[in-house]
Structures are given as structure tokens and as C-alpha cells.
Design an enzyme around this catalytic site. Structure first.
Site, PDB file in Angstrom:
ATOM      1  N   LYS A   1       0.827  -1.209   0.000  1.00 58.77           N
ATOM      2  CA  LYS A   1       0.000   0.000   0.000  1.00 58.77           C
ATOM      3  C   LYS A   1       0.863   1.263   0.000  1.00 58.77           C
ATOM      4  CE  LYS A   1      -3.544   2.747   0.287  1.00 58.77           C
ATOM      5  NZ  LYS A   1      -4.529   2.716   1.366  1.00 58.77           N
TER       6      LYS A   1
ATOM      7  N   LYS B   1       0.134  11.976   5.380  1.00 58.98           N
ATOM      8  CA  LYS B   1       0.486  10.965   6.386  1.00 58.98           C
ATOM      9  C   LYS B   1       1.105   9.740   5.751  1.00 58.98           C
ATOM     10  CE  LYS B   1      -2.428   8.037   7.356  1.00 58.98           C
ATOM     11  NZ  LYS B   1      -2.800   6.647   6.969  1.00 58.98           N
TER      12      LYS B   1
END
Length: 268
Positions: A141, A209
């Protein structure tokens, strides 16, 4: 906490609402976690009211959140200590893909745990990719989101140059929408930028983030990722003003920085 159907629709008013993650875990055979960061994961997992305190032995835990590799490993170890089954399964895709059931599930798990989770994963997304053991889904991811963020930053920089050089704005955006070198995802972001519509599909604060997680992970493996590091800085700066806007707001921020003072500009 309220229950939802696989399509994301809230169930009827008879659906029970529980007061804590622990209470939910006491009633469930499968728990799906989807929270924004490491701190939120452990806030829901640990303590007297966390799901680890309430989950029965054999409960299947599916973490669809994007968190750090270290947090994934720690959570998996805590779950295993409790006799729980853990599937690392972040999702690739944002609001449009979720609404159409076209998310891609990136899974790190044992074969048996993956097979147990497959019906749920299939209800969430259109495709499940088995990346390897626990932790591999998280790392995959970060690779995917790193490509998303770094590529958008490169396109935004190039658009900034085009506008500074005097190219017609409408022509520029429409031309980029036609060329093969830009992915369908980034063409969608260009379309939003052309209209100045940065309604959040993937908020800047979350992309920022994720880029930070990737930079940290890359440092730990001594990987060479200068373009990703630059994009991390650009998105961190954009997040200061556009935290809850879509991460494509970076286009607007760069456009505003290059437009001449006497020219009208969309507010970025």
C-alpha cells in the site's frame, strides 16, 4: 458504533449500537478496522475498552487501515497473543472506487486466514491481491500511495511551469486529459483542478500521512527515494492549508503561487 451493510449503507434503526470497541468485539466473529493512523489503531485496540480485551479466541481481525509497517507488526503480534487471526488488508482506491465496489484489497496474511477473510474482502472490493505474509499488504500500500503522491506532485509542478510560461490554462488542462502518459486516476485529479473543485475523495492530510510513512519506511531499508521525499514535503506544505481538501489541492496551491497578480485565479 453502528453496523453497515457490505455496500456501505447504514442498516435500519433496529441495528444495535455499542458503546466501545470491546463491546463490539464481544458480539462479533469478524472485526474490520478502518481508521486514519497508528494512534487511532491502538486507541481502538488497547486498554480495558479496546477490542483486544473483548474479542473471543479465533476472531478474525481485518485491518484495512493504512498504518506503518511497525504498527502492523505490533498489532498482529498482539492479536496472535490473544489467539486471534489477523489479516493485514489495506485498500487501494478512494471514494469513487468505494462507491462502485471497485476497491483493490492488498493483503498480507497466511493462506488459511486469507481464505477465511476472502468473502468479506470480496464484498468490499473487486480484487484481492495476496502480497505475502502479514505486513506485506501494508508495504505494498505504501508503494502504491507513494506512486500516487509523487506522480501528482510531478504533474502539478509541470502544470505550474506551463502556466508560468504563458500557456492557455484551459488548453493545458484539456491537453493533459488526452495524453497517454497520465493515468486515469491523475486525469480525474486534473479535471478537479481545472474546475477548482477539491471536494475530498482522499484528503491531503491522509496522503501526507502516507507519504511520511513511506519516507520513514524507506529510510529504515536504506532505499533511494528522492522524488518521494520531495513529494512528501510538497504535500506536507499543502496540508497546512488544505488538510481536509482532496490531495489534488496541491494543483491549486501551485497554480496560485505562479499566477500573475493581475490575473484571476481559482482560490486554492
Amino acid at each position: 458504533m453502528r453496523a453497515y451493510t457490505p455496500s456501505g449503507r447504514q442498516q435500519d434503526e433496529a441495528t444495535p449500537i455499542v458503546s466501545s470497541a470491546r463491546a463490539l468485539a464481544q458480539e462479533a466473529d469478524i472485526l474490520i478496522l478502518c481508521v486514519p493512523n497508528d494512534a487511532a489503531i491502538f486507541a481502538s485496540a488497547e486498554g480495558d475498552e479496546g477490542f483486544l480485551a473483548g474479542a473471543r479466541r479465533g476472531t478474525l481481525i481485518l485491518n484495512t487501515s493504512t498504518i506503518s509497517p511497525e504498527a502492523t507488526q505490533k498489532l498482529a503480534e498482539r492479536a496472535t497473543e490473544k489467539g486471534l487471526r489477523f489479516v493485514d488488508s489495506p485498500m487501494s482506491g478512494s471514494t469513487p472506487e468505494a462507491e462502485k465496489g471497485e476497491l483493490v484489497m492488498l493483503v498480507g496474511a497466511s493462506h488459511d486466514d486469507l481464505e477465511a477473510a476472502r468473502p468479506v474482502l470480496g464484498a468490499i472490493g473487486k480484487l484481492t491481491i495476496h502480497a505475502g505474509e502479514v505486513g506485506a499488504g501494508t508495504r505494498l500500500k505504501l508503494v502504491i500511495n507513494g506512486i500516487m503522491g509523487a506522480t501528482l506532485n510531478v504533474i502539478a509542478e509541470a502544470v505550474g511551469y506551463g502556466l508560468s510560461s504563458g500557456l492557455d490554462r484551459t488548453m493545458l488542462y484539456q491537453a493533459l486529459a488526452q495524453v497517454a502518459v497520465i493515468s486515469p486516476h491523475h486525469k480525474r485529479k486534473l479535471g478537479c483542478a481545472e474546475k477548482g473543485d477539491f471536494a475530498p475523495q482522499f484528503p491531503t492530510r491522509l496522503m501526507s500521512k502516507d507519504m511520511g510513512l513511506l519516507v520513514s519506511a524507506a529510510r529504515s531499508t536504506h532505499s533511494f527515494c528522492p522524488s518521494i521525499a520531495i513529494a512528501d514535503q510538497a504535500l506536507a506544505l499543502s496540508s497546512k492549508r488544505h488538510a481536509n481538501d482532496d490531495y489534488s489541492a496541491l494543483f491549486g496551491a501551485i497554480e496560485k503561487s505562479v499566477v500573475k497578480q493581475d490575473e484571476p485565479a481559482n482560490e486554492a
